[in-house]
Structure formats: C-alpha cells, structure tokens
Design a protein around this motif. Structure first.
Motif, PDB file in Angstrom:
ATOM      1  N   TYR A 205       0.807  -1.222   0.000  1.00 57.87           N
ATOM      2  CA  TYR A 205       0.000   0.000   0.000  1.00 57.87           C
ATOM      3  C   TYR A 205       0.842   1.275   0.000  1.00 57.87           C
ATOM      4  O   TYR A 205       0.508   2.259  -0.673  1.00 57.87           O
ATOM      5  N   LEU A 206       1.940   1.280   0.743  1.00 57.74           N
ATOM      6  CA  LEU A 206       2.767   2.491   0.815  1.00 57.74           C
ATOM      7  C   LEU A 206       3.340   2.889  -0.535  1.00 57.74           C
ATOM      8  O   LEU A 206       3.708   4.058  -0.737  1.00 57.74           O
ATOM      9  N   LEU A 207       3.448   1.943  -1.464  1.00 52.91           N
ATOM     10  CA  LEU A 207       3.972   2.282  -2.792  1.00 52.91           C
ATOM     11  C   LEU A 207       3.100   3.315  -3.500  1.00 52.91           C
ATOM     12  O   LEU A 207       3.592   4.080  -4.345  1.00 52.91           O
ATOM     13  N   GLU A 208       1.813   3.350  -3.149  1.00 49.47           N
ATOM     14  CA  GLU A 208       0.908   4.288  -3.812  1.00 49.47           C
ATOM     15  C   GLU A 208       1.245   5.744  -3.515  1.00 49.47           C
ATOM     16  O   GLU A 208       0.795   6.646  -4.230  1.00 49.47           O
ATOM     17  N   PHE A 209       2.017   5.983  -2.451  1.00 52.16           N
ATOM     18  CA  PHE A 209       2.334   7.359  -2.074  1.00 52.16           C
ATOM     19  C   PHE A 209       3.618   7.866  -2.722  1.00 52.16           C
ATOM     20  O   PHE A 209       3.980   9.035  -2.536  1.00 52.16           O
TER      21      PHE A 209
END
Length: 1003
Positions: free
Chosen positions: A486-490
């Motif tokens: 999920y953190l990759l989306e930022f």
C-alpha cells in the motif's frame, strides 16, 4: 590494619569534621566511607564510640557521621556481626530520639541507620524501636517514620509485626492533636498498607504464607474511620494530602462490605480534593487505588458514581500543563491509570462518554480525549477488541483538525491502533494516509510561526509521524500486510514528496522482510491492485528525485536503496547489474556532503547508471514505456526546476536507447509542443534532452526540430501582424531562444563527424531562421538580449563541435567570413551601447576564437584586423571593474570575458609565431597602452605581458631577433594575465630595455 589503628585513624578523621570548610567536611566523610569499605565493622564501632564520647558535638556534624555510617551499612550489611549491629542500633535509637523537633536532618540520618541495619537484623531493630512505641503514649515522630521506612525496605520482615503495631497505634490516633504528627501517622499507615499488599501478593516467597488480609481488616477500618471522618476535613493542605495518600492502599485492606458501604462517600470526597489542590499526583494515585479496590470486590457503587468520575478525570487530563516536571507527568499517568480501571469494568459507558468529545472543536478537550483513547487502546486491549470499528469511525473529525497539538495526538492514537490491529479493519488505510500526510508537511509550513504560543511546531508533528511510520513498519509484524504494498501508492503523487525519505526507508524494510520470508520473485503483484505505481512510474520518480540527494534527510540514498530492493519488480534482468552499480552510487553519496558534492558530476553519474540500465534491459518495448512515463510525469515537476531539468536529461537518455524512430519523434514533438518556454531552467532541460537524444538519433532530432519550426504551433505565433496570435512577443522570443539552444546542444552532443555534414545545411540555417524575423519580407534582427545570448552560446557549441571533429582541418566552412562579419559588426560594434550586451561578449569572443583559429578558410588580413580591433575595444573600454579586499577582480562575467580575449589573441599569435605576427597584435594594443585612462592602460599592459610571455615560451630562438617596434612592454608572468593587472603594472613596466629577457635578446 589492627583495630586500634582503625580507631585512631577514624578518630583523627572525625576530629576534622568540624572544619569550617564544607569541602573538608565532605572529604572527611568520603574518607570514612572509604575506610569502611576496607574495614566496615571496625569503622562503624569507631564512629559509634566517637559520637558517644563527644556528646556535645553539634547536630550538623553528628548528622554527617551518621550519613557516613549509613553508607557503609548499605554496602556491607552482610559482613556485619550481631554485636556490632546491636551497638549501632542502640546508638541510632538514642540519636533519633534526643530531640523533639520534627523532620530534623539529624533524626532522619539516625532513622536511616536503623533502616539500613533492619534489612538484615529486623528483629533486633524492632525490639529497640518497639521499646519506644508503648501503648497509651504518643511516640516520637521519628519512631513512626522509622517503622514506616522499615516496612518499605523489608516488607517480609516487617509485616509479621504489623498486627501488634496497628493494635497499639489505633488508640494513639485519637490522641494525636498536632497536624504534623497526624501527617506522620498517615505516612506510616500508607506504608504499612503498601507493604502488606506486597506481602500478600507474594505469599509464595513470604516467610509466613498463612497471613491473610482479614488479619488487618478490623484495625485498618478503625484507622480509616478516623482518617476519613476526622482528619480529611482538616484545613491543613499537607494533612489532607497525607490522608488521601493513605486511604488509597488502605482501601484494599478494608472488608468488602465496609468498602462498598464507604464508596458513596469516599469517591466524592476524593474527587472534591481536585478543586482544593494544585498538585494532584497523590489524589490521582489514591483514586486509582480506590477504584482498583472497588473493581476487585465487584462494587455496584461505581455504576452510580461513574459519570462524576469520568467528568472529573477527563477534566484533569484536559487541564493545560504548564510544565513537564516529573510530578506533573506522573499525575497524568495516574489519571490515565484510573481510566484503565474504568475501561476494564465499564467499556461501553466509557466510550459513550469519550467518543462524542472527539467531535468538539476545543483543542484541549480534543487532545485530552485523544490521550485517553490512546491509553485505553494500549491498556485495555481485550475490552476494546470488539469496539474497533466504532473507535475507527469516531476519528473522522479529528483527522480533519489542523491544530498541531491535535495532529500529534492523532498520530499517537494511530500508533497505538497499529500495535493492536485496528488498521487491519476496513477503513484502517485512512489512518495510514494520515500518517503519510503528516510526514509530507511542506517546508514552508514548518518554518511558519504558530499564531498560538502554546501550539507545537509543525516540525514536531512531522518528526513524530516519521518516527511512527518507521516504528510501525519495522517492529509491528501484523502491519506488514497493511503497509505492503500500500505504501507504494504514495511514491508518485507530488504532494507526498516531503515524505519520500521515510516512505522509502519503510518500504525497503518491508521488502527485505518479505524477501527473507521467501516471497515470490516479484514483490508486487500489479494485476491485483490497479492503484499501484507501474515499474516505469516508480523508476522515473525515484530517479528524478535522486538528483538532489541530500534534500529531505537523504532522499537520494533512500530512493536508490528502494530501487535496488525492487529490481525484480522493475525488470528481472536488473538484479545482478544493480548489485554492482548501485553500491557505487551510494558509496559516492556517503563520501560527500551537500556542500562538497558537485551536482553536475552527480547528475552525470545518474545518467550513466540509467544508460547502463537501459543497455542491460535492451528491450525496445520496455524502454518506450519508460520514456512515455517520463514524459507523463514531466508536468509534476513544474515547481522544482532542477528535478525537471534532470528528468528532461533522463528522457533524452531513454529516447537515445529506443530503437523506434516513430516513438523518438513522437515524444520529441510532444516535448516541444508542451514545454514551458518562459522558464529558463526548462529551456536548458529541453535543449539537453534534444542533445542527448541526438547522440544516437541525430537525423530524427534535427528533422523534428525543423518540423516544429515550420509547424503552425510555431509559425502562428511568429507573425507580427497575425490576428490569430496565441502567444505574446515575449513568449515567442523565449521559444526561439530554446530552439536555438536545442540546436547548440545537438551540435555539442551528437557525433562530431556527423555534425560537420549538417552544420551549414541544417543547424546554422535553422538557428538563423529562428534568430531573424522577417517583416514584410525584410529581415529584422532581434533586440532581445536573452535570445542573443542563447544564439551566441549555441554558436559557441556549434563551433566547438566543428573544431573537435577529426575532419575539421579539411572542412571548408563557407559561411565563416559572413558569420565573423555579423558577430563583429552587428553584435560587438553595434551592441556596445546596448544595456546587457556585456553578457554576450565573452561568448562572442570565444566563438570568434574557434572560427578564426581552427576552421578554414583563413580570413583576409583586414578582416582579421577588424576582429582584433573590435574585440579589444569591447573589453578595454569597459568601465573599471570592482575589486575585492585582496585587490583582485570579483566579477565572474568580466573574468570570463577577459579569458576569452586572452585565448583569442594567443590563438591568433600561435598561427603566426613570428616577430611580425607579435608586432601586428601589439600594434592593436598600442592605443590602449597610451590611453589617458588608468584602468585601460592597466588592462592593455597586462594583456601585452601575456602575449610576450607566451611568445618567449613557445618561440625557438635561433638568431638575433629584431625588436617589436612601437612598444615599450616588458614581459610579465603569463598566468597573471589581464586579470591580475593593475595600475601598478604601469609603474613597474620599463619604457627602455627589458631586464626579464635573456642576454642578447630584445623584444
């Protein structure tokens, strides 16, 4: 050492304890302690005998001796024999009760000696102390103090004595009339109760496991009755606090029915003390103990008192804290402990009270409520388990609060939630979003002073958020599936740029953990989540932000490390190659700092890394997708010119690796059509992109540039009388400047042999087409200084490219004379009076140098003379330059121009290394050497010195040389040049004779 010697030495030391110097007194005590380390028993006996013999020794000195004895006892109690212990006990008991004063240091020191001995010889100590604790007689306050301290230091030894002590003490409570003595009684009852509870909690280790709570119940309740009904209403604040401190542990020893009976009166009375006392630590601590006792007996009274308890306790948390002293912090901890008790017994009513208060706009109420919520999430996890969705939904409004104190409190709540599985619930990703948003607080917000003096700095919020994100991602295993991927989306959105470093560090840790756990070769399953950034988006973003490696707490290294760990997801062939190339880049960053790093060199290293990566992949489809993504992200960097400039270079490098000519031309056309030409950094970036692309695709790059010049996009805006003009004149000039700069970079970067064939037919023709404007068929030269500067810069690059070609010597530059004439007549001569033209002179002279010295055909003598004359006039006639403290010129633009002039004259001299060649140039300098203006003479003399020195160093003298007519210049060091010349040069330069020349030679 023998006993008599120890005694004599001790007495000698103790005789000095009355010295007036406090330092000497402390040294004597330290010496006694050191002696006690070696011979504890003998030292203690000596001290005892000294005090006994010196009965008149003042109290302060007796106190110091007793403190020294306590120190020796604390370290060597297990080496003490029974006889010595008895002697010390009798001494301490006597010293402790000699005066009736309360809280005297002397008494406390003697009491401490008894407590130290009592850790091993409890029976002997109790025998002596109890002899001074007789029924019906109020004891000395130090006796009570000693009994209380003994119960703390040796609970297992003291508790068996407590039943008899309590039965003796109970009648004394009614006899105590002084508040100070009552305080001592309360302190004793508090410690007796605490030691009893400790004893009962550890019966498996106790000497008498048959002891029960009932043994103390009656006496404790009798004492409770007096303390609560008679002493608590006292006006003495110290006594009230002592009473409430005792009631807390005593409540655990009360009979269950008596506690239930007293709670309706006890709880309101304790809560009422909050209004009477500023320091509330003892009140909160006691209240927590009372609540624990009530819950342990299953009290129903709490249900009735709960609302009042919640209101009072909530107010204590929300009260503004004026200091961070340990007492204040401990008081808050005790209040939170009360909430833990209530959360365990009435979780529904507690949440029904707390959660609506999160919707308030009052900062203190909201921060206080968040602190309580965070605490009960941690301390009452089992009770809150089924409340998780309810608690998550209640955070909606606090997440929108812009107050920094509230923000930090929210981050701390989210941290607690992460540890207890809240973020795994539906809606938990909103909390992750919030943390990342706080990590990305912009720099300008961090520097903005807060309008509220009590408000926290935004930097504090950001720092707490960064620590929280890293802590959660590295230590909370259950969060791995929440944060990855999920953190990759930022990573891609620009609004999270400031959070890139903590994001990358957390992602690297999560990725490595997945690899260690044996995850698939590809860390990211792109087909399962459409919101994840593609390998091309990730590569583009992390590479672009790496060009400023030290910004954002080391963004460059963090980005490169994430790229390295993600190599399988980016392309399966990159792993082995990046294992060798990436550490070199990271090591380079480690070796430098922001001050020492050359950004130009660093960008070149990144471009080499990109070029190497593209060569390893060697897949045209993949490369074209990467170039497309780079072009797509380009507008995101409008606010960061340096990063956008670098991304342009990355696009040029990627297009250079693409084999599809259609893709190359398509992307070049899009870049030319969408560029922000008014931005100088973007002009440079686009020009660099075209130049790098032309290394491989020269024909396509030139063709696309020419197509754009001819296109409607460009031509529509060029016409002066066009009624459809979309762009302003200024914007048109900027577009022309950029296109000219593109041609210059193409010439500079492309293979020089290929450039040579395109110079006249394509490059210069298009450059002049952009530079000149036709109005009604008449060619009109531009007046824009920026456009001229770009043209001259590009012309220098074109000339340099021609001169660097291996075929330059045989190349006949047909437009050489025309170009030289235009530069001299139109730019140097006519531009002398125009403002801003001095910026061009260095470039113009540099271009003339390249044209005259390296390219054929050779100019006619008159044309060459005109060039020298004009160049000299453009520099010699400049106003005096400013000088620094050391007398040297401080103007970089002036220094560059002078260097260009020196290089031009030396190049011309090199082509004709004869006295006649030197004389021709010196003749041009002669008028300036004779100038009435001092700064012009100084410049001319310095320049003449450079030429003479160069001539001497490079001319092989084989015969007598004739002097150079018309000069009076002496040789000066070549390297000093015109830059170091000053008016002093005139004074030093001889008019006749040249002492600096070898014997037999003259200039």
């Amino acid at each position: 050492m023998t006993r008599p010697y120890i005694k004599k030495l001790s007495f000698t030391l103790l005789d000095s304890i009355t010295d007036k110097d406090p330092v000497v007194q402390e040294q004597v005590c330290s010496a006694i302690c050191s002696l006690g380390e070696a011979q504890p028993g003998e030292t203690l006996r000596a001290c005892e005998e000294y005090l006994r013999q010196h009965d008149k020794l003042a109290h302060p000195y007796r106190t110091k001796v007793l403190r020294a004895m306590e120190t020796v006892l604390s370290s060597h109690i297990h080496e003490l024999d029974k006889d010595t212990a008895g002697i010390v006990i009798l001494l301490a008991s006597s010293e402790m009760t000699k005066t009736k004063e309360l809280d005297c240091d002397w008494q406390q020191a003697a009491s401490s000696v008894l407590v130290a001995v009592g850790k091993r010889f409890i029976n002997q100590v109790m025998e002596e102390v109890l002899s001074r604790f007789q029924p019906g007689v109020l004891p000395h306050s130090s006796v009570l103090h000693t009994l209380a301290s003994l119960s703390v230091s040796n609970a297992f030894g003291m508790v068996p004595f407590l039943p008899s002590i309590l039965s003796t003490m109970l009648p004394m409570l009614g006899m105590a009339k002084q508040d100070a003595l009552r305080v001592v009684f309360c302190c004793a009852l508090q410690h007796f109760s605490e030691s009893t509870l400790e004893y009962l909690a550890n019966l498996d280790q106790a000497p008498d496991p048959t002891v029960r709570k009932d043994t103390f119940a009656a006496d404790i309740f009798g004492a409770y009755d007096i303390l609560f009904h008679q002493w608590l209403p006292s006006r003495d604040a110290k006594l009230r606090l002592a009473v409430v401190a005792a009631l807390g542990p005593m409540s655990h020893l009360l009979p269950s029915e008596k506690l239930e009976e007293q709670l309706p009166k006890l709880l309101p009375a304790v809560l009422g003390l909050y209004k009477k006392h500023a320091e509330t630590f003892l009140i909160s601590k006691s209240l927590g103990q009372i609540l624990e006792a009530a819950v342990s007996v299953g009290s129903r009274t709490l249900e009735v008192q709960l609302d009042a308890l919640l209101v009072a306790l909530h107010a204590q948390i929300c009260v503004p804290v004026e200091s961070s002293s340990p007492l204040v912090m401990n008081s808050q901890k005790e209040v939170l402990r009360c909430f833990t008790v209530l959360a365990c017994c009435s979780p529904d009513r507690l949440l029904a009270f707390l959660l609506p208060r999160l919707d308030t706009s009052n900062e203190r109420l909201r921060v206080g409520t968040l602190q309580i919520l965070r605490h009960i999430i941690n301390s009452a996890a089992a009770q809150m388990e089924i409340k998780k969705p309810f608690i998550l939904s209640s955070m909606r409004l606090p997440l929108l609060d812009t107050n920094n104190k509230v923000k930090r409190a929210v981050v701390q709540v989210i941290s607690a939630m992460a540890h207890h599985g809240y973020l795994e619930q539906p809606g938990g990703e909103v909390m992750v979003d919030y943390i990342v948003q706080q990590c990305a607080l912009p720099l300008e917000e961090l520097e903005k002073p807060s309008p509220d003096a009590e408000d926290l700095a935004a930097d504090s919020v950001r720092a707490v958020s960064i620590r929280t994100l890293y802590l959660v991602s590295t230590t909370v295993d259950r969060m791995n599936s929440v944060l990855w991927p999920y953190l990759l989306e930022f990573l891609i959105p620009v609004r999270f740029t400031a959070a890139l470093t903590p994001l990358c560090r957390s992602l690297v840790h999560l990725a490595l953990k997945r690899q260690e756990a044996g995850a698939d070769d590809s860390l990211v399953q792109y087909n399962l989540n459409a919101n994840l950034p593609s390998p091309f988006a990730m590569t583009t973003r992390l590479l672009a932000v790496s060009c400023k490696p030290y910004v954002g707490d080391g963004r460059g290294a963090a980005s490169l490390r994430l790229l390295k760990v993600m190599h399988r997801s980016i392309h399966p062939l990159l792993g082995q190659r990046w294992e060798t190339t990436m550490p070199v880049l990271l090591e380079y960053l480690d070796e430098h700092t922001e001050e020492t790093l050359s950004l130009k060199d660093w960008e070149e290293k990144l471009l080499v890394f990109l070029r190497d990566t593209l060569a390893v992949v060697s897949d045209n489809t993949w490369i074209c997708q990467l170039s497309q993504e780079m072009c797509r992200q380009l507008p995101s960097y409008n606010g960061t010119p340096q990063e956008k400039n670098f991304l342009y270079k990355c696009i040029g490098t990627t297009l250079g690796a693409a084999s599809s000519k259609d893709v190359v031309r398509k992307h070049l056309r899009e870049l030319l059509e969408t560029a922000r030409y008014q931005e100088e950094a973007e002009q440079e970036g686009l020009a660099s992109c075209c130049g790098i692309c032309a290394i491989v695709h020269l024909e396509d790059t030139l063709a696309q540039l020419e197509d754009f010049v001819r296109s409607d996009v460009f031509r529509k805006s060029v016409g002066i009388f066009s009624i459809f003009k979309d762009r302003s004149e200024h914007e048109v000039e900027r577009m022309k400047s950029c296109l000219i700069l593109c041609y210059g970079h193409v010439a500079a970067q492309a293979p020089h042999e290929l450039v040579l064939a395109k110079v006249e037919s394509d490059i210069l023709r298009c450059m002049f087409q952009c530079f000149n404007t036709k109005v009604l068929g008449i060619k009109v030269e531009t007046k824009d200084p920026a456009l001229k500067l770009c043209f001259v810069q590009s012309l220098c690059m074109v000339c340099q490219a021609m001169c660097s070609s291996a075929q330059a010597s045989s190349f006949q530059f047909s437009r050489k004379a025309e170009l030289v004439t235009q530069m001299v007549v139109q730019w140097l001569v006519s531009g002398r009076e125009e403002a801003g033209e001095e910026r061009h002179q260095g470039f113009i002279i540099g271009a003339l140098n390249l044209l005259l010295s390296n390219l054929e055909p050779v100019l006619e003598e008159q044309a060459q003379a005109d060039v020298i004359h004009s160049c000299l006039h453009s520099v010699m006639a400049l106003p005096p330059e400013t000088e620094g403290e050391d007398g040297t010129c401080q103007e970089p633009l002036y220094l560059d121009t002078v260097c260009a002039l020196e290089d031009l004259l030396i190049s011309l001299l090199r082509r004709n290394m004869t006295p006649q060649g030197l004389q021709i140039i010196i003749e041009h300098l002669s008028p300036w050497i004779k100038s009435p203006r001092g700064h012009e003479r100084a410049r001319a003399l310095g320049l003449a010195a450079c030429l003479l020195q160069f001539f001497l160093e490079h001319l092989h003298v084989s015969s007598h040389l004739c002097p150079v007519a018309g000069t009076g210049c002496g040789a000066q060091p070549y390297h000093s040049g015109l830059r170091a010349a000053s008016r002093e040069d005139e004074q030093r330069c001889p008019i006749q004779g040249e002492p600096g020349l070898p014997s037999g030679q003259h200039c």
